[in-house]
Design an enzyme around this catalytic site. Sequence first.
Site, PDB file in Angstrom:
ATOM      1  N   ASP A 299      -4.854  -8.610  -3.361  1.00  0.00           N
ATOM      2  CA  ASP A 299      -5.166  -8.380  -1.954  1.00  0.00           C
ATOM      3  C   ASP A 299      -6.463  -9.070  -1.494  1.00  0.00           C
ATOM      4  O   ASP A 299      -6.467 -10.256  -1.215  1.00  0.00           O
ATOM      5  CB  ASP A 299      -5.171  -6.852  -1.723  1.00  0.00           C
ATOM      6  CG  ASP A 299      -5.186  -6.461  -0.263  1.00  0.00           C
ATOM      7  OD1 ASP A 299      -5.388  -7.321   0.596  1.00  0.00           O
ATOM      8  OD2 ASP A 299      -4.994  -5.265   0.045  1.00  0.00           O
TER       9      ASP A 299
ATOM     10  N   HIS B 208       0.834  -1.212   0.000  1.00  0.00           N
ATOM     11  CA  HIS B 208       0.000   0.000   0.000  1.00  0.00           C
ATOM     12  C   HIS B 208       0.874   1.270   0.000  1.00  0.00           C
ATOM     13  O   HIS B 208       0.901   1.966  -0.998  1.00  0.00           O
ATOM     14  CB  HIS B 208      -1.037   0.023   1.133  1.00  0.00           C
ATOM     15  CG  HIS B 208      -1.867  -1.218   1.211  1.00  0.00           C
ATOM     16  ND1 HIS B 208      -2.612  -1.662   0.143  1.00  0.00           N
ATOM     17  CD2 HIS B 208      -2.038  -2.148   2.202  1.00  0.00           C
ATOM     18  CE1 HIS B 208      -3.225  -2.777   0.478  1.00  0.00           C
ATOM     19  NE2 HIS B 208      -2.889  -3.102   1.718  1.00  0.00           N
TER      20      HIS B 208
HETATM   21  C1  NGQ Z   1      -5.445  -7.769   6.112  1.00  0.00           C
HETATM   22  N1  NGQ Z   1      -6.059  -5.995   4.597  1.00  0.00           N
HETATM   23  O1  NGQ Z   1      -4.536  -8.146   6.844  1.00  0.00           O
HETATM   24  O2  NGQ Z   1      -6.200  -8.544   5.520  1.00  0.00           O
HETATM   25  C2  NGQ Z   1      -5.632  -6.284   5.936  1.00  0.00           C
HETATM   26  C3  NGQ Z   1      -6.668  -5.774   6.899  1.00  0.00           C
HETATM   27  C4  NGQ Z   1      -5.330  -4.898   8.833  1.00  0.00           C
HETATM   28  C5  NGQ Z   1      -5.757  -4.848   4.044  1.00  0.00           C
HETATM   29  N2  NGQ Z   1      -5.013  -4.040   4.733  1.00  0.00           N
HETATM   30  C6  NGQ Z   1      -6.288  -5.921   8.326  1.00  0.00           C
HETATM   31  N3  NGQ Z   1      -6.169  -4.517   2.869  1.00  0.00           N
HETATM   32  O3  NGQ Z   1      -4.639  -4.251   8.062  1.00  0.00           O
HETATM   33  O4  NGQ Z   1      -5.292  -4.749  10.059  1.00  0.00           O
HETATM   34 ZN    ZN Z   2      -3.098  -7.070   2.746  1.00  0.00          ZN
END
Ligand code: NGQ
Ligand code: ZN
Length: 477
Positions: free
Chosen positions: A342, A291
């Site tokens: 993702d 990101h």
């Molecule tokens: C994840 N996903 O780990 O799946 C993360 C969300 C977080 C994205 N950042 C959870 N898109 O970052 O705490």
């Molecule tokens: Zn992720």
Amino acid sequence: MSSAAQALFAPHALLPQGWAQDVLLPWDGTGRLAEVTTGVPPPAGTPRAAGPLLPAMPNLHSHAFQRGFAGLTERRSGAAGAAEDSFWSWRELMYRFAGRIGPESLQAVATWLYVEMLEAGYTQVCEFQYVHHQPDGTPYADDAALCRAVLRAAQAAGIGITLLPVLYQTSGFGGQAPGAGQRRFLRATDDMLSLWELLAADVQGMEAYSVQKPMPGARLGLAPHSLRAVPPEALREAVAGVQALDAGAPIHIHIAEQVKEVEDCLAWSGQRPVAWLLDHAPVDTRWCLVHATHMDADEYRRAAASGAVAGLCPSTEANLGDGVFDLPRWLGGGGAWGIGSDSHVCVDAAEELMLLEYSQRLTRRQRNVGATADQPDVASALWLQAVAGGAQASGVALGGLAPGQRADFVVLDATHPALAGLPPAQQLAAHVFASSRSRAIDQVWVAGRPAVRAGRHPARDVAFQAFRQARAALLDV
Ligand code: NGQ
Ligand code: ZN
């Protein structure tokens, strides 16, 4: 087309330096390109690509289980308005879903996802795998059960995998205690290093190439989840521990995705997340900053100069309301980047590139933002950059049509209505910008073997049935 082919001839191919004509692409017994020659007549008996040939795309960021609930959070949760629905409320729903996944369902969901990826032109997946334990947080009898489920899925689909087991310890900056929804993810640093050694043996076995059952490359890396989830000492120890075992192992981390994350990091340390990371971790070309949406000018400059890859996930970042990465600023600093799917609301390399370019156009009110001095065709420029950055983040030699790189190709469908009759660079542009979500891919090759023909993976129907059953069972709780 014979599956025993050792070369492919392409009337038009996208080489690292641009489009070339009459290209012969022979590979060796390990599925790597032996040489790339242009301007040669088609040799008798060598299969010929019926459409423009591109290097296949690495997918540098995947949470496979999230494919099972893609599309299921597009509903306002309260009466107060859109402000109530955010990345953080989405995450609560995602945790509920993550709470139900098990080794069999993960394997079914991931196998289908990887079939979809191959059909979409991705031939390597960086799997950021953080669900480790049983729903109550106790380890499985096989501590690597869920990591092994994704390795089996990659093997079943025939996609290359860079497995990134995730280190997760806290719920926020400053060592905040994890919540109940996070207990399946937690691991002490020592436990991570023992898991890593278990998986290293599995992954090495997958690398073995035999003529009977050729496998695309597998690689093991490490994913400290984020600065929210990994305290400084654990970050230092885990990275050093893994690099003592494999000095070149890829290291991926979520960073600066949400404004709240930047604010919390400032409150904790006085620094923004990317600045903190650059000051406290050995960030270099092995790293992928997933990101990296919210950076100030100095962070853009320093992070790009570190050699790390920016891991852009345009469809997920749009879906979750993250913000917009400043691509020209990153490119101005010489930064490398690639794309990931993702959360898998979109599994299509072309569509990710379109969304990336469109986010830049919308914020800058300009056009063809991703084009470069060397490559004025924006789709070709974006494709080549994303392949190079994705390969770097994968830790595998699949950085395009050059000797030594894996023989991974996408052959476009030159008969698709959006493409038919156009010159090759415009066919790629039509695939990226003008195919109206219908796919214009004919073949996908992995390590010198056809994985997709006429747009279809041979395991599509079987994998889909298993996915459908697994998803229904996961949602019916
Ligand atoms: C994840 N996903 O780990 O799946 C993360 C969300 C977080 C994205 N950042 C959870 N898109 O970052 O705490
Ligand atoms: Zn992720």
